[in-house]
Design a protein around this motif. Structure first.
Motif, short mmCIF file in Angstrom:
data_model
loop_
_atom_site.label_atom_id
_atom_site.label_comp_id
_atom_site.label_asym_id
_atom_site.label_seq_id
_atom_site.Cartn_x
_atom_site.Cartn_y
_atom_site.Cartn_z
N ASP A 219 13.82 -10.52 29.26
CA ASP A 219 12.42 -10.83 29.54
C ASP A 219 12.27 -11.94 30.58
OD1 ASP A 219 9.69 -10.54 29.30
OD2 ASP A 219 9.53 -11.95 27.62
N ARG B 28 3.89 -7.55 34.25
CA ARG B 28 4.60 -8.68 34.83
C ARG B 28 4.27 -8.79 36.32
NH1 ARG B 28 10.24 -9.09 35.19
NH2 ARG B 28 10.38 -6.83 35.45
N ASP C 72 15.02 -16.48 33.19
CA ASP C 72 14.53 -16.24 31.85
C ASP C 72 14.82 -17.48 31.02
OD1 ASP C 72 17.23 -16.15 31.26
OD2 ASP C 72 17.23 -14.07 30.56
#
Length: 288
Positions: free
Chosen positions: A131, A199, A220
């Motif tokens: 992510d 995103r 991340d």
């Protein structure tokens, strides 16, 4: 041996000619299809200066490296010759381009950095991130001095180098882009690219004096990956430089692997990256 011809005679065509010469299993059969500069390149590369008809007759694959407004007409002319029996089995076209008509053979996008070994390694590492909350490409380079690339009529820094290098950023994102907002900055533009998942990633590009600086940064909660792409690709993970093999610059920058991939496409392998990616990127960015 895959016979490859080049339509064009500028900087991009010159790099492709050198890459073909350095690629095992590829033969530069000629350059041409353009007045003036193509003849100069043919002399330097020690190959024939051929007409478009002769290139289509002699080559298994063609590389189109012409100004963006000319790409559509050249591609249509190639397709006409293929319809008439020319042996061309694959084409690689340099971005950006104003239009890209469909033709009867596979068309690859000219995106040498996507073939560069260090960049491919960096993209794999970014793909392993959990992510990522930050993905940004920063490009600083002197104003282009070839053709119309360095003029406002061409579209400014967003189009070169922005649109030319955007496929690397979107490969790092590994998602389809659905919307782009562009704002002017002091020396260039900043584009916020919205991805299918919601995103966002950024493309910050400007013409500046001095040396070029091109990098992609991803982060991340577990760390940061930095790819520096100029003058040769380098990779850092959490501040640690990752060793890379010593390669000829044309191989390190992906030009030789790109020619090898084009040869495989001409022999029946799948096309990658498909030039349709370039069309979709151009369509996302608002006219400047």
């Amino acid at each position: 041996m895959t016979r490859i011809g080049i339509i064009g005679g500028g900087k991009g065509a010159t790099l492709h000619a050198a890459a073909i010469i350095h690629t095992r299993g590829a033969d530069l059969v000629g350059v041409g299809g353009r007045p003036g500069s193509a003849g100069e390149l043919a002399s330097v590369a020690d190959c024939p200066d051929l007409s478009l008809d002769d290139l289509c007759t002699a080559a298994d694959a063609l590389i189109v490296a012409v100004p963006p407004p000319d790409v559509g007409g050249v591609m249509t002319a190639i397709d006409d010759r293929i319809a008439g029996g020319a042996i061309v089995k694959a084409v690689l076209v340099e971005a950006p381009f104003d239009e890209l008509p469909e033709i009867r053979v596979p068309v690859a996008l000219g995106a040498n950095l996507l073939h560069a070994p260090v960049v491919r390694q960096g993209l794999r590492e970014i793909g392993k991130m959990s992510d990522p909350h930050h993905l940004q490409m920063r490009i600083r380079q002197p104003k282009p001095d070839w053709g119309a690339h360095g003029t406002s009529a061409f579209g400014g820094p967003l189009h070169d180098p922005g649109l030319r290098l955007a496929p690397v950023l979107l490969s790092a994102a590994a998602e389809t882009a659905v919307h782009v907002d562009v704002v002017d900055t002091k020396h260039g533009v900043h584009a916020v690219i919205e991805l299918e998942s919601g995103r966002k990633c950024g493309l910050d590009v400007a013409w500046v004096a001095g040396s070029a600086a091109i990098e992609i940064e991803a982060a991340d909660d577990g760390g940061v990956i930095l790819m520096t792409l100029d003058p040769l690709p380098r990779l850092e993970i959490n501040g640690r430089s990752i060793p890379a093999n010593e390669l000829h610059p044309l191989e390190a920058l992906g030009f030789v692997p790109q020619i090898d991939r084009l040869a495989k496409t001409a022999a029946g392998a799948s096309v990658w990256p498909d030039a349709a990616i370039g069309s979709s990127i151009v369509g996302l960015f608002p006219p400047r």
